[in-house]
Design a protein around this motif. Sequence first.
Motif, PDB file in Angstrom:
ATOM      1  N   ASP A   1      37.886 -31.213  43.070  1.00 53.69           N
ATOM      2  CA  ASP A   1      36.553 -30.630  42.957  1.00 53.69           C
ATOM      3  C   ASP A   1      36.651 -29.220  42.393  1.00 53.69           C
ATOM      4  O   ASP A   1      35.928 -28.832  41.468  1.00 53.69           O
ATOM      5  CB  ASP A   1      35.959 -30.596  44.375  1.00 53.69           C
ATOM      6  N   ARG A   2      37.581 -28.456  42.941  1.00 50.13           N
ATOM      7  CA  ARG A   2      37.754 -27.072  42.495  1.00 50.13           C
ATOM      8  C   ARG A   2      38.221 -27.026  41.044  1.00 50.13           C
ATOM      9  O   ARG A   2      37.772 -26.209  40.262  1.00 50.13           O
ATOM     10  CB  ARG A   2      38.775 -26.392  43.406  1.00 50.13           C
TER      11      ARG A   2
ATOM     12  N   GLU B   1      46.053 -25.371  48.525  1.00 46.83           N
ATOM     13  CA  GLU B   1      44.696 -25.142  48.027  1.00 46.83           C
ATOM     14  C   GLU B   1      44.714 -24.555  46.621  1.00 46.83           C
ATOM     15  O   GLU B   1      43.755 -24.653  45.887  1.00 46.83           O
ATOM     16  CB  GLU B   1      43.954 -24.185  48.961  1.00 46.83           C
TER      17      GLU B   1
ATOM     18  N   ARG C   1      39.314 -32.057  47.443  1.00 46.20           N
ATOM     19  CA  ARG C   1      38.812 -30.686  47.378  1.00 46.20           C
ATOM     20  C   ARG C   1      39.422 -29.960  46.167  1.00 46.20           C
ATOM     21  O   ARG C   1      38.733 -29.251  45.430  1.00 46.20           O
ATOM     22  CB  ARG C   1      39.160 -29.956  48.677  1.00 46.20           C
TER      23      ARG C   1
END
Lengths: 440, 110
Positions: free
Chosen positions: B92-93, B7, B89
Motif C-alpha cells: 500500500d505504501r 516497514e 501495508r
Amino acid sequence: MKPSLAERLYALSLYLYPPSFRREFGEAMKQAFGDRLRERDRMSSRLFLDMTRDTVFAAAREHVQAPDALLRMFALLMLMFAATAIFVRGESLRTALIDGVVSYQESTRRAAFDAYERGVRDYNASIADRYAARDDARSQLIAAQFYGGDFDFLDIRFPSDAAAEPAIAAHRTQLAAAAIEKALRNGWDDPVVLWNAAVMCPVSSAVCHSHDVLARLESLAPENGAVWWLEFVAAARAKDAGKMRAAIAKVAKSRDFTVYENAMSALWIGAYASLTPPSQLSSVAPEMASSPDEAVASGLHGRLRYLEWTIAEGTYAFERTCESPAAASREDCRHAADLLATSDIFAARLAGLRTLAHLDPAAASAYRSACTEAMWDRTTWWKLLFRADRNDPPLTARDAQRWMVALRQHGTVFAAAEALTAASATPHAPPGWNDGWTVQ
Amino acid sequence: MSIASSEEVTLTEPMHLILLSLLDGDRHGYAIMQDVESITNGDVRMGPGTLYGAIKRLLQAKLIVETEQRGGNDDERRRYYRITVLGRRVLDRHTAKLQRLVSFARRRTA
C-alpha cells in the motif's frame, strides 16, 4: 520421471548460487524450471537465453549478500561487467544490475548510511526552521515537508525514525502540523497549497479535518482527477463508505485511462478492491461487488498506463542523484534502483555511474563529468540558490541575471522559473536582481 | 533509523509484482511466474533465480510467509506463499509512493 537434459543442466547451474541459497530454494527452482520447460514443450533458444541471464544475474545478486568477502568481490566484478553490458544489451538487465549493486552497498556501508541520514535529518531540521519563520503559505508547506524529513518539495516522507527516536519524531510532527495549519490559513485560495496540504493530511488529520481542505479544493478545482484521487484516499483513510462510493462514481464517469489522474485513481481503487474481502465489498462499494475482477483489472490497466510515465520517473531519479553529488546515500541508491527498473537508459547511465562512484572513488570523475554535462541547468540553479541563500560569496544582481539568462537560453525555462521563485524567497537575494522576470 | 525495519523495505520491481500476484491468494513459485507474466502482458518474464531471490527478501522482511498448503497432485517440492498483513501495508505504501513520484513528474514535466 527421469529429468531431461535441460533439467539436468539447470540443476548443475544451481551450483553458481551460494550454498545456503541453493539449499533453501534449489528444489523449488528446479521445479519451476521444469514447469516452464513443460509449458513450452521443449527447450527453445529464448528459454535458454532467459534462464542463462536469470541465473547469472540472480546468482551474482545472491553472492553480493553472502558474508564472504571474496565472493562479494567476485560478484562485484560480475556487476561491473554487467554495467558494461547494460549499455549494449539494454533495459532488461537494469533491474538485476542495480538491485545487486544496492545489495552490496547496503551490506558494506551501513554505518556510513546511518551517519549520512542523521546528517540529513539535522540539515532538514535547520532548513525547516528557517522556512517556518516566514509567513507565506508555500514557505510553510516547505517547512512542513522538511520537518517531515525530506528534501524535495513534492516527494513527501513523514518521520520514519519514529521507532528509534519517538520524542524527536513527535516534536517534528507537531511542528509540521503547525506549519500546515499556517499554510492553510494563508493559502486558502491557492489550489496548489491546498492540494499539497491535503497530501500531508496524515501528519495532522485534525488540522485537515477542521479546515475541510477537500471541500475547498473541489470548489476551486472542480472535475479534477487529482482531487478525486485525494477524495478517495481521504475517504478510505476515514473508512467512510459513502464518500468512497462518491469518489468511485466520479472516477467511473471517465474510463479514459490515458488521463493520468484517472489511471492513478483506477489503480488505487483496484488495489483497494484487491485488499478488501469480497464479503465486505458490498458495504463499501457495490460497483465493485458486482464485478470485483473488473475493478482489479482496471487498477492493473491503470498501472500499465502509469508505466508510460516512467520516462518522467527516470528523469526524476536522474535529478535526485545529480543534485547532491557529495551526498551518496542508501536512499538515493534505492530510489534509483526502483526507478531504473522502468526508466530510460540515460537516467540509468547517470544513476549507475553514481552508484559505482560511491563504491569506487576512481569512478567518481566519470560520474562528475557526466553530471556536469547533463545537469548543467540543475547545477546552475543550485549554485544560484545556494549563493543567494548563504551570501557566500555575495551574489550580485548582475551574476544572478546572467545565470537566469543562461538558464533560459539553455532551453530550461522551467528551471529558470523555479530558480526565480526559489531565489526570490532567500534572505540574501540582491535587490532588483529579478527585474524583468515573472513567473507565470 | 533502523535500516532493517520491515516497514521501510523498498520494493524492487520483482518484489512488487510478487506481492501483487499474492493478493489473489496463496500461490507457488511457478504460479507466481505465470501470473506476473500475465498481469504485465508478457513484459516481465521472471526466471526462477529472480523469483526466489525476491521471495527470499520478502520472507526475510516478513512481507510473505510460506504456508503448509500442498495441492493434491502437486509435487511435494512446490512451496506456497501468502502475503502478510505487513506485506499488504508495505505494498500500500509503495503504491502511494509511486503515486507521489508520478505526481511530481507530472508537474515537473507539464
